[in-house]
Structures are given as structure tokens and as C-alpha cells.
Write a protein that holds these residues in place. Structure first.
Motif, PDB file in Angstrom:
ATOM      1  N   ASP A 291       2.215   0.143   4.438  1.00 40.64           N
ATOM      2  CA  ASP A 291       2.799   1.149   5.333  1.00 40.64           C
ATOM      3  C   ASP A 291       3.672   2.129   4.566  1.00 40.64           C
ATOM      4  O   ASP A 291       3.654   3.339   4.843  1.00 40.64           O
ATOM      5  N   LYS A 292       4.424   1.620   3.604  1.00 40.04           N
ATOM      6  CA  LYS A 292       5.277   2.505   2.795  1.00 40.04           C
ATOM      7  C   LYS A 292       4.424   3.484   1.993  1.00 40.04           C
ATOM      8  O   LYS A 292       4.730   4.680   1.919  1.00 40.04           O
ATOM      9  N   LEU A 293       3.343   2.987   1.397  1.00 38.75           N
ATOM     10  CA  LEU A 293       2.467   3.858   0.620  1.00 38.75           C
ATOM     11  C   LEU A 293       1.825   4.916   1.514  1.00 38.75           C
ATOM     12  O   LEU A 293       1.749   6.098   1.134  1.00 38.75           O
ATOM     13  N   LEU A 294       1.378   4.505   2.674  1.00 40.19           N
ATOM     14  CA  LEU A 294       0.755   5.460   3.590  1.00 40.19           C
ATOM     15  C   LEU A 294       1.727   6.575   3.964  1.00 40.19           C
ATOM     16  O   LEU A 294       1.332   7.736   4.116  1.00 40.19           O
ATOM     17  N   SER A 295       2.997   6.223   4.083  1.00 38.78           N
ATOM     18  CA  SER A 295       3.996   7.223   4.474  1.00 38.78           C
ATOM     19  C   SER A 295       4.322   8.199   3.344  1.00 38.78           C
ATOM     20  O   SER A 295       4.855   9.289   3.599  1.00 38.78           O
ATOM     21  N   GLU A 296       3.997   7.830   2.107  1.00 35.74           N
ATOM     22  CA  GLU A 296       4.346   8.668   0.960  1.00 35.74           C
ATOM     23  C   GLU A 296       3.235   9.632   0.552  1.00 35.74           C
ATOM     24  O   GLU A 296       3.464  10.574  -0.193  1.00 35.74           O
ATOM     25  N   VAL A 297       2.026   9.399   1.045  1.00 43.98           N
ATOM     26  CA  VAL A 297       0.873  10.166   0.570  1.00 43.98           C
ATOM     27  C   VAL A 297       1.038  11.656   0.817  1.00 43.98           C
ATOM     28  O   VAL A 297       0.810  12.481  -0.086  1.00 43.98           O
ATOM     29  N   LYS A 298       1.411  12.046   2.030  1.00 42.14           N
ATOM     30  CA  LYS A 298       1.474  13.470   2.363  1.00 42.14           C
ATOM     31  C   LYS A 298       2.450  14.207   1.454  1.00 42.14           C
ATOM     32  O   LYS A 298       2.139  15.280   0.925  1.00 42.14           O
ATOM     33  N   GLY A 299       3.639  13.628   1.241  1.00 41.49           N
ATOM     34  CA  GLY A 299       4.626  14.286   0.402  1.00 41.49           C
ATOM     35  C   GLY A 299       4.170  14.432  -1.033  1.00 41.49           C
ATOM     36  O   GLY A 299       4.393  15.468  -1.677  1.00 41.49           O
TER      37      GLY A 299
ATOM     38  N   PHE B 257      -5.148   3.685  -6.827  1.00 43.77           N
ATOM     39  CA  PHE B 257      -4.728   2.520  -6.052  1.00 43.77           C
ATOM     40  C   PHE B 257      -5.870   1.518  -5.977  1.00 43.77           C
ATOM     41  O   PHE B 257      -6.962   1.749  -6.499  1.00 43.77           O
ATOM     42  N   GLY B 258      -5.617   0.423  -5.305  1.00 43.37           N
ATOM     43  CA  GLY B 258      -6.627  -0.618  -5.128  1.00 43.37           C
ATOM     44  C   GLY B 258      -5.945  -1.947  -4.864  1.00 43.37           C
ATOM     45  O   GLY B 258      -4.896  -2.233  -5.446  1.00 43.37           O
ATOM     46  N   PHE B 259      -6.537  -2.747  -3.997  1.00 46.44           N
ATOM     47  CA  PHE B 259      -5.899  -3.998  -3.596  1.00 46.44           C
ATOM     48  C   PHE B 259      -6.881  -5.153  -3.630  1.00 46.44           C
ATOM     49  O   PHE B 259      -8.084  -4.984  -3.409  1.00 46.44           O
ATOM     50  N   LEU B 260      -6.342  -6.328  -3.876  1.00 47.33           N
ATOM     51  CA  LEU B 260      -7.100  -7.566  -3.795  1.00 47.33           C
ATOM     52  C   LEU B 260      -6.494  -8.456  -2.721  1.00 47.33           C
ATOM     53  O   LEU B 260      -5.284  -8.418  -2.480  1.00 47.33           O
ATOM     54  N   THR B 261      -7.325  -9.274  -2.100  1.00 49.29           N
ATOM     55  CA  THR B 261      -6.822 -10.272  -1.167  1.00 49.29           C
ATOM     56  C   THR B 261      -6.227 -11.436  -1.953  1.00 49.29           C
ATOM     57  O   THR B 261      -6.354 -11.522  -3.178  1.00 49.29           O
TER      58      THR B 261
ATOM     59  N   GLU C 183      -9.391   0.964   2.174  1.00 51.40           N
ATOM     60  CA  GLU C 183      -9.970   2.013   3.006  1.00 51.40           C
ATOM     61  C   GLU C 183      -8.905   2.756   3.806  1.00 51.40           C
ATOM     62  O   GLU C 183      -9.052   3.948   4.085  1.00 51.40           O
ATOM     63  N   ALA C 184      -7.818   2.081   4.151  1.00 51.15           N
ATOM     64  CA  ALA C 184      -6.727   2.765   4.853  1.00 51.15           C
ATOM     65  C   ALA C 184      -6.129   3.860   3.971  1.00 51.15           C
ATOM     66  O   ALA C 184      -5.848   4.980   4.448  1.00 51.15           O
ATOM     67  N   LEU C 185      -5.965   3.564   2.690  1.00 46.16           N
ATOM     68  CA  LEU C 185      -5.433   4.586   1.786  1.00 46.16           C
ATOM     69  C   LEU C 185      -6.469   5.662   1.487  1.00 46.16           C
ATOM     70  O   LEU C 185      -6.119   6.840   1.347  1.00 46.16           O
ATOM     71  N   ILE C 186      -7.737   5.289   1.377  1.00 45.42           N
ATOM     72  CA  ILE C 186      -8.777   6.298   1.175  1.00 45.42           C
ATOM     73  C   ILE C 186      -8.719   7.319   2.309  1.00 45.42           C
ATOM     74  O   ILE C 186      -8.786   8.531   2.078  1.00 45.42           O
ATOM     75  N   HIS C 187      -8.595   6.826   3.525  1.00 50.26           N
ATOM     76  CA  HIS C 187      -8.514   7.718   4.683  1.00 50.26           C
ATOM     77  C   HIS C 187      -7.255   8.591   4.611  1.00 50.26           C
ATOM     78  O   HIS C 187      -7.304   9.798   4.912  1.00 50.26           O
ATOM     79  N   ALA C 188      -6.152   7.993   4.177  1.00 53.12           N
ATOM     80  CA  ALA C 188      -4.885   8.735   4.121  1.00 53.12           C
ATOM     81  C   ALA C 188      -4.914   9.846   3.080  1.00 53.12           C
ATOM     82  O   ALA C 188      -4.338  10.913   3.289  1.00 53.12           O
TER      83      ALA C 188
ATOM     84  N   PRO D 234      -9.771  12.962  -4.275  1.00 48.62           N
ATOM     85  CA  PRO D 234     -10.425  11.854  -4.960  1.00 48.62           C
ATOM     86  C   PRO D 234      -9.413  10.785  -5.337  1.00 48.62           C
ATOM     87  O   PRO D 234      -8.200  11.020  -5.329  1.00 48.62           O
ATOM     88  N   TRP D 235      -9.938   9.619  -5.709  1.00 47.66           N
ATOM     89  CA  TRP D 235      -9.046   8.528  -6.068  1.00 47.66           C
ATOM     90  C   TRP D 235      -9.708   7.648  -7.129  1.00 47.66           C
ATOM     91  O   TRP D 235     -10.919   7.649  -7.293  1.00 47.66           O
ATOM     92  N   THR D 236      -8.868   6.925  -7.839  1.00 48.74           N
ATOM     93  CA  THR D 236      -9.296   5.952  -8.842  1.00 48.74           C
ATOM     94  C   THR D 236      -8.933   4.556  -8.361  1.00 48.74           C
ATOM     95  O   THR D 236      -7.800   4.325  -7.927  1.00 48.74           O
ATOM     96  N   PHE D 237      -9.891   3.630  -8.433  1.00 48.06           N
ATOM     97  CA  PHE D 237      -9.567   2.218  -8.213  1.00 48.06           C
ATOM     98  C   PHE D 237      -9.053   1.677  -9.541  1.00 48.06           C
ATOM     99  O   PHE D 237      -9.756   1.718 -10.548  1.00 48.06           O
ATOM    100  N   HIS D 238      -7.814   1.182  -9.558  1.00 51.48           N
ATOM    101  CA  HIS D 238      -7.205   0.816 -10.841  1.00 51.48           C
ATOM    102  C   HIS D 238      -7.611  -0.585 -11.281  1.00 51.48           C
ATOM    103  O   HIS D 238      -8.551  -1.185 -10.744  1.00 51.48           O
ATOM    104  N   ARG D 239      -6.922  -1.104 -12.270  1.00 51.27           N
ATOM    105  CA  ARG D 239      -7.372  -2.312 -12.959  1.00 51.27           C
ATOM    106  C   ARG D 239      -7.300  -3.586 -12.122  1.00 51.27           C
ATOM    107  O   ARG D 239      -7.601  -4.664 -12.635  1.00 51.27           O
TER     108      ARG D 239
END
Length: 225
Positions: A72-80, A91-95, A106-111, A116-121
Motif C-alpha cells: 500500500d505504501k509503494l502504491l501511494s508513492e508511484v504517482k509522485g 520491483f517484484g515480489f515473491l510469496t 500486478e497491482a504495481l504494474i497497474h499503478a 515500463p518496469w523491470t522485475f528485479h533480482r
């Protein structure tokens, strides 16, 4: 991808300007390399945009882990960050089981769309690397996958990078994480054309990027094409 791409980690505007002087194509903007790179301040992105023409790929990550507790914090920072000058995001996340967290990613991709974006390590830390690649490579607006092929770095990950390139993913690979000049000819032979450097172009994280070191990387990458 045609030609080659050289991405340099920048912590501030001084780093970005040196990367540009050395011939880099873009910068990855991060904070706190002691935590392996976190989201930078909006003010940092704005300062770089004022002084440097290179595209900025901005890290979206709140802690060293790859789990999305702070989504949620990351989503709020994208626009700025985008308004400040980000040309794309990293970005990129694992379970908790080590699979790609498609819901969070996918939530961040949409945001960040349409950027474009890079899936990191995170991909290198997946429980099943091949399954992680299959999941990531189909996601929309994916520019590159930052990978060393191994959590231990490129030297150990070369067989995986070769396998990914042979599987048709050479154009997505952004090779980085322990990348050395000696790796470049081998990676170019695999068909990899995008390279990511951080500590290799500075004497320490407390010292700015060295434009002359960036130029060495630029020359080697272009010479061997």
C-alpha cells in the motif's frame, strides 16, 4: 533489443550526471544500498531529472525482503515519483513459498502503467527459477528482468543465464549483480545485450560514480558487439 544497454545505479544527481558523462543509457535510482536498494525520495528523482537527461528506472521496495507487506505504501508513492521524473520502475515480489507473487506484482504494474518496469533480482531467489521466469515474462509492460542467474552473483549464475537466453529470454535479461568486465564477452555470446552495474563503477557506496569507469564498460560492451 537492438544495440546494447548500460544501466548504472545512481543514489543521487551527482551519480546520474557521472553515469551520463560515461556513456550510460539509463540509471536505476535507489536509496540505501546497505539494504540492497530501496525506494528513493521523490526529491532525489526530481533533482536527477533537473540535471541529467538519462531515463530513470526507480526502485519500488521498502525493505530488503521480497515480500509485499508494504504494498500500500509503494502504491501511494508511484504517482509522485512518476511526476518527479521516473521513466519506469523496478520491483517484484515473491510469496512466502518462493513463487512470484502475481497479485502484488500486478497491482504495481497497474499503478505504474503505462510506464515500463523491470522485475528485479527477486527472480534469482525464487524456489523454482524456471517457473518464476515463466510467470514474469508474460506480464504486461515488462522491459527487462534484472538477474545474475544466482543469488550468489553472475559468476555462479552464468549457466542459468545461458539457459534463459537459449529459451528465448535473451532480450529480457538485464545482467547484473556481481557483474564483472570479464563476463561481458560470454554474455554477449549468449545474446544478452543489457547490463547493470553499481559497485563496479565506484570505489565504494560512499564515493560517487566514476565516469571513467562507466566509459570502460561502455567501450567494452560496444567493442564486442
Amino acid at each position: 533489443m537492438t544495440g546494447s544497454l548500460l544501466e548504472v545505479i545512481a543514489l543521487d544527481a551527482r551519480d546520474a550526471v557521472a553515469a551520463e558523462e560515461g556513456g550510460a543509457d539509463r540509471v536505476e535510482v535507489v536509496a540505501d544500498m546497505a539494504a540492497d536498494g530501496l525506494t528513493p525520495a521523490t526529491e532525489t528523482v526530481a533533482a536527477i531529472a533537473r540535471e541529467c537527461a538519462l531515463p530513470q528506472m526507480v526502485m519500488l521496495r521498502t525493505d530488503p525482503n521480497f515480500t509485499p507487506e508494504s504494498l500500500d505504501k509503494l502504491l501511494s508513492e508511484v504517482k509522485g515519483l512518476a511526476e518527479a521524473g521516473a521513466a519506469g520502475f523496478v520491483f517484484g515480489f515473491l510469496t512466502s513459498e518462493g513463487a512470484v507473487d502475481l497479485e502484488a506484482t500486478e497491482a504495481l504494474i497497474h499503478a505504474v502503467s503505462p510506464l515500463p518496469w523491470t522485475f528485479h533480482r527477486a527472480v534469482d531467489h525464487a524456489a523454482d527459477v524456471q517457473a518464476a521466469w515463466r510467470a514474469v515474462r508474460l506480464l504486461p509492460n515488462l522491459a527487462t528482468v534484472l538477474t545474475s542467474g544466482s543469488p550468489a552473483g553472475v559468476s555462479e549464475g552464468l549457466p542459468v543465464l545461458k539457459a534463459r537466453a537459449e529459451a528465448g529470454d535473451a532480450g529480457l535479461i538485464l545482467a547484473g549483480g556481481g557483474l564483472k568486465l570479464r563476463h561481458i564477452p560470454t554474455l554477449l555470446d549468449y545474446g544478452v545485450r543489457a547490463f547493470h552495474v553499481g559497485s563496479a563503477v565506484r570505489s565504494s557506496w560512499t564515493v560517487p560514480v566514476d565516469a571513467q569507469l562507466v566509459a570502460q564498460w561502455r567501450a567494452l560492451i560496444d567493442r564486442d558487439l
